[in-house]
Write a protein that holds these residues in place. Structure first.
Motif, PDB file in Angstrom:
ATOM      1  N   ASP A  31       0.819  -1.210   0.000  1.00 55.00           N
ATOM      2  CA  ASP A  31       0.000   0.000   0.000  1.00 55.00           C
ATOM      3  C   ASP A  31       0.852   1.259   0.000  1.00 55.00           C
ATOM      4  O   ASP A  31       0.311   2.377  -0.052  1.00 55.00           O
ATOM      5  N   THR A  32       2.160   1.118   0.042  1.00 54.62           N
ATOM      6  CA  THR A  32       3.042   2.285  -0.058  1.00 54.62           C
ATOM      7  C   THR A  32       2.863   2.915  -1.425  1.00 54.62           C
ATOM      8  O   THR A  32       3.079   2.274  -2.454  1.00 54.62           O
ATOM      9  N   ALA A  33       2.434   4.179  -1.422  1.00 55.27           N
ATOM     10  CA  ALA A  33       2.079   4.850  -2.684  1.00 55.27           C
ATOM     11  C   ALA A  33       1.769   6.310  -2.384  1.00 55.27           C
ATOM     12  O   ALA A  33       1.734   6.726  -1.227  1.00 55.27           O
ATOM     13  N   VAL A  34       1.528   7.073  -3.444  1.00 58.23           N
ATOM     14  CA  VAL A  34       0.994   8.424  -3.298  1.00 58.23           C
ATOM     15  C   VAL A  34      -0.517   8.345  -3.477  1.00 58.23           C
ATOM     16  O   VAL A  34      -0.995   7.786  -4.471  1.00 58.23           O
ATOM     17  N   TYR A  35      -1.249   8.890  -2.520  1.00 57.27           N
ATOM     18  CA  TYR A  35      -2.705   8.837  -2.526  1.00 57.27           C
ATOM     19  C   TYR A  35      -3.260  10.224  -2.858  1.00 57.27           C
ATOM     20  O   TYR A  35      -2.906  11.224  -2.231  1.00 57.27           O
ATOM     21  N   TYR A  36      -4.113  10.254  -3.850  1.00 63.45           N
ATOM     22  CA  TYR A  36      -4.695  11.507  -4.312  1.00 63.45           C
ATOM     23  C   TYR A  36      -6.185  11.568  -3.983  1.00 63.45           C
ATOM     24  O   TYR A  36      -6.932  10.639  -4.284  1.00 63.45           O
ATOM     25  N   CYS A  37      -6.572  12.671  -3.380  1.00 67.69           N
ATOM     26  CA  CYS A  37      -7.974  12.975  -3.122  1.00 67.69           C
ATOM     27  C   CYS A  37      -8.409  13.974  -4.200  1.00 67.69           C
ATOM     28  O   CYS A  37      -7.732  14.988  -4.407  1.00 67.69           O
ATOM     29  N   ILE A  38      -9.482  13.695  -4.896  1.00 65.99           N
ATOM     30  CA  ILE A  38      -9.894  14.506  -6.041  1.00 65.99           C
ATOM     31  C   ILE A  38     -11.383  14.791  -5.941  1.00 65.99           C
ATOM     32  O   ILE A  38     -12.170  13.914  -5.590  1.00 65.99           O
ATOM     33  N   VAL A  39     -11.740  16.020  -6.269  1.00 65.38           N
ATOM     34  CA  VAL A  39     -13.152  16.381  -6.364  1.00 65.38           C
ATOM     35  C   VAL A  39     -13.516  16.414  -7.841  1.00 65.38           C
ATOM     36  O   VAL A  39     -12.859  17.086  -8.634  1.00 65.38           O
ATOM     37  N   ARG A  40     -14.547  15.690  -8.186  1.00 66.39           N
ATOM     38  CA  ARG A  40     -14.885  15.511  -9.592  1.00 66.39           C
ATOM     39  C   ARG A  40     -16.340  15.867  -9.862  1.00 66.39           C
ATOM     40  O   ARG A  40     -17.235  15.480  -9.124  1.00 66.39           O
ATOM     41  N   GLY A  41     -16.548  16.591 -10.938  1.00 67.23           N
ATOM     42  CA  GLY A  41     -17.893  16.914 -11.359  1.00 67.23           C
ATOM     43  C   GLY A  41     -18.567  15.731 -12.023  1.00 67.23           C
ATOM     44  O   GLY A  41     -17.901  14.797 -12.486  1.00 67.23           O
ATOM     45  N   ARG A  42     -19.866  15.797 -12.092  1.00 69.14           N
ATOM     46  CA  ARG A  42     -20.642  14.671 -12.579  1.00 69.14           C
ATOM     47  C   ARG A  42     -20.570  14.515 -14.097  1.00 69.14           C
ATOM     48  O   ARG A  42     -20.706  13.430 -14.633  1.00 69.14           O
ATOM     49  N   ASN A  43     -20.372  15.603 -14.812  1.00 75.68           N
ATOM     50  CA  ASN A  43     -20.483  15.561 -16.261  1.00 75.68           C
ATOM     51  C   ASN A  43     -19.154  15.540 -16.987  1.00 75.68           C
ATOM     52  O   ASN A  43     -19.075  15.914 -18.152  1.00 75.68           O
ATOM     53  N   THR A  44     -18.118  15.118 -16.319  1.00 76.98           N
ATOM     54  CA  THR A  44     -16.816  15.085 -16.965  1.00 76.98           C
ATOM     55  C   THR A  44     -15.954  13.979 -16.376  1.00 76.98           C
ATOM     56  O   THR A  44     -16.139  13.585 -15.219  1.00 76.98           O
ATOM     57  N   ASP A  45     -15.033  13.485 -17.194  1.00 73.38           N
ATOM     58  CA  ASP A  45     -14.040  12.537 -16.707  1.00 73.38           C
ATOM     59  C   ASP A  45     -12.769  13.256 -16.262  1.00 73.38           C
ATOM     60  O   ASP A  45     -11.816  12.624 -15.838  1.00 73.38           O
ATOM     61  N   LYS A  46     -12.760  14.574 -16.352  1.00 76.20           N
ATOM     62  CA  LYS A  46     -11.569  15.349 -16.009  1.00 76.20           C
ATOM     63  C   LYS A  46     -11.270  15.231 -14.528  1.00 76.20           C
ATOM     64  O   LYS A  46     -12.139  15.464 -13.684  1.00 76.20           O
ATOM     65  N   LEU A  47     -10.043  14.864 -14.212  1.00 78.55           N
ATOM     66  CA  LEU A  47      -9.585  14.756 -12.826  1.00 78.55           C
ATOM     67  C   LEU A  47      -8.517  15.807 -12.571  1.00 78.55           C
ATOM     68  O   LEU A  47      -7.564  15.922 -13.339  1.00 78.55           O
ATOM     69  N   ILE A  48      -8.692  16.581 -11.512  1.00 77.54           N
ATOM     70  CA  ILE A  48      -7.697  17.573 -11.124  1.00 77.54           C
ATOM     71  C   ILE A  48      -6.917  16.997  -9.937  1.00 77.54           C
ATOM     72  O   ILE A  48      -7.432  16.904  -8.828  1.00 77.54           O
ATOM     73  N   PHE A  49      -5.687  16.586 -10.197  1.00 75.28           N
ATOM     74  CA  PHE A  49      -4.846  15.992  -9.165  1.00 75.28           C
ATOM     75  C   PHE A  49      -4.132  17.084  -8.385  1.00 75.28           C
ATOM     76  O   PHE A  49      -3.600  18.018  -8.964  1.00 75.28           O
ATOM     77  N   GLY A  50      -4.102  16.958  -7.080  1.00 79.03           N
ATOM     78  CA  GLY A  50      -3.276  17.810  -6.245  1.00 79.03           C
ATOM     79  C   GLY A  50      -1.914  17.159  -6.058  1.00 79.03           C
ATOM     80  O   GLY A  50      -1.488  16.335  -6.883  1.00 79.03           O
ATOM     81  N   THR A  51      -1.269  17.487  -4.962  1.00 75.15           N
ATOM     82  CA  THR A  51       0.063  16.929  -4.704  1.00 75.15           C
ATOM     83  C   THR A  51      -0.001  15.589  -3.986  1.00 75.15           C
ATOM     84  O   THR A  51       0.981  14.874  -3.928  1.00 75.15           O
ATOM     85  N   GLY A  52      -1.155  15.247  -3.426  1.00 78.00           N
ATOM     86  CA  GLY A  52      -1.333  13.942  -2.816  1.00 78.00           C
ATOM     87  C   GLY A  52      -0.594  13.765  -1.497  1.00 78.00           C
ATOM     88  O   GLY A  52       0.135  14.647  -1.023  1.00 78.00           O
ATOM     89  N   THR A  53      -0.814  12.601  -0.899  1.00 80.65           N
ATOM     90  CA  THR A  53      -0.125  12.201   0.339  1.00 80.65           C
ATOM     91  C   THR A  53       0.727  10.983   0.040  1.00 80.65           C
ATOM     92  O   THR A  53       0.225   9.975  -0.455  1.00 80.65           O
ATOM     93  N   ARG A  54       1.998  11.082   0.350  1.00 85.37           N
ATOM     94  CA  ARG A  54       2.880   9.936   0.173  1.00 85.37           C
ATOM     95  C   ARG A  54       2.796   9.077   1.426  1.00 85.37           C
ATOM     96  O   ARG A  54       3.262   9.469   2.500  1.00 85.37           O
ATOM     97  N   LEU A  55       2.171   7.920   1.311  1.00 82.02           N
ATOM     98  CA  LEU A  55       2.032   6.994   2.436  1.00 82.02           C
ATOM     99  C   LEU A  55       3.155   5.973   2.396  1.00 82.02           C
ATOM    100  O   LEU A  55       3.349   5.289   1.390  1.00 82.02           O
ATOM    101  N   GLN A  56       3.892   5.910   3.489  1.00 81.54           N
ATOM    102  CA  GLN A  56       4.948   4.916   3.638  1.00 81.54           C
ATOM    103  C   GLN A  56       4.508   3.906   4.687  1.00 81.54           C
ATOM    104  O   GLN A  56       4.288   4.273   5.844  1.00 81.54           O
ATOM    105  N   VAL A  57       4.350   2.661   4.286  1.00 81.23           N
ATOM    106  CA  VAL A  57       4.020   1.592   5.226  1.00 81.23           C
ATOM    107  C   VAL A  57       5.312   0.887   5.587  1.00 81.23           C
ATOM    108  O   VAL A  57       6.053   0.449   4.703  1.00 81.23           O
ATOM    109  N   PHE A  58       5.587   0.789   6.882  1.00 77.65           N
ATOM    110  CA  PHE A  58       6.840   0.171   7.308  1.00 77.65           C
ATOM    111  C   PHE A  58       6.568  -1.113   8.082  1.00 77.65           C
ATOM    112  O   PHE A  58       5.515  -1.254   8.706  1.00 77.65           O
ATOM    113  N   PRO A  59       7.542  -2.039   8.055  1.00 78.51           N
ATOM    114  CA  PRO A  59       7.342  -3.356   8.699  1.00 78.51           C
ATOM    115  C   PRO A  59       7.221  -3.241  10.217  1.00 78.51           C
ATOM    116  O   PRO A  59       7.785  -2.341  10.820  1.00 78.51           O
TER     117      PRO A  59
END
Lengths: 110, 116
Positions: A82-110
């Motif tokens: 699950d280590t990855a950059v996670y993006y939260c996006i607000v999307r309108g109903r009538n478009t596939d356009k996604l506006i990406f922010g800078t996201g959160t880099r999640l580091q899962v450690f053992p």
């Protein structure tokens, strides 16, 4: 387009729940909250989306506050994969356009 | 079902040249979107196509253009390449059929373009 604000990075121990917050205070009534993640140099992967009710699928849960100004993505039992950059996006109903922010880099450690 | 495919996966060009990138959506998907990802600007929306029509365009110069064919395959073209065009170009498709109906988007692996 509504903007989102996320912390730049978070750590989580393997097996524990990862709670990733997102602020979207300018979201309008017909906009959805989407979450994607991107594992290093791969294409983004859809996780979950919601309008105003909490949502759950096999990957995660999405908790949206009653005023819809913020949300939290929950990975119930984080793994190293699950280590990855996670993006939260607000999307309108009538478009596939996604506006990406800078996201959160999640580091899962053992 | 095969995923979104993009060709080529890697490309090296020199300044001033032009390049064409190709995207084949998931079978049955009619909506295709393109994104540019750079370390400095992150993921930025380029275009959105549905049934051969451009529905949305991002804030990019006219050197960036695209089109969609009747089989939903899409191409994007960048003319007069600049060093700053070096990026990962991502294509996404969805099964969107009509306005107001949300469908998840599936991303391809991307084409990594290097401009020297």
């Amino acid at each position: 387009d509504a903007k989102t604000t996320q912390p730049p990075s978070m750590d989580c121990a393997e097996g524990r729940a990862a709670n990733l917050p997102c602020n979207h205070s300018t979201i309008s009534g017909n906009e959805y909250v989407y979450w994607y993640r991107q594992i290093h140099s791969q294409g983004p992967q859809y996780i979950i989306h919601g309008l105003k009710n909490n949502e759950t699928n096999e990957m995660a849960s999405l908790i949206i506050t009653e005023d819809r100004k913020s949300s939290t993505l929950i990975l119930p039992h984080a793994t190293l994969r699950d280590t990855a950059v996670y993006y939260c996006i607000v999307r309108g109903r009538n478009t596939d356009k996604l506006i990406f922010g800078t996201g959160t880099r999640l580091q899962v450690f053992p | 079902k095969a995923g979104v495919t993009q060709t080529p996966r890697y490309l090296i060009k020199t300044r001033g040249q032009q390049v064409t990138l190709s995207c084949s959506p998931i079978s049955g998907h009619r909506s295709v979107s393109w994104y540019q990802q750079t370390p400095g600007q992150g993921l930025q929306f380029l275009f959105e196509y549905f049934s051969e029509t451009q529905r949305n365009k991002g804030n990019f110069p006219g050197r960036f253009s695209g089109r969609q064919f009747s089989n939903s395959r899409s191409e994007m073209n960048v003319s007069t390449l600049e060093l700053g065009d070096s990026a990962l170009y991502l294509c996404a498709s969805s099964a969107r059929r009509e306005r107001g109906v949300l469908n998840e988007q599936f991303f391809g692996p991307g084409t990594r373009l290097t401009v020297l």
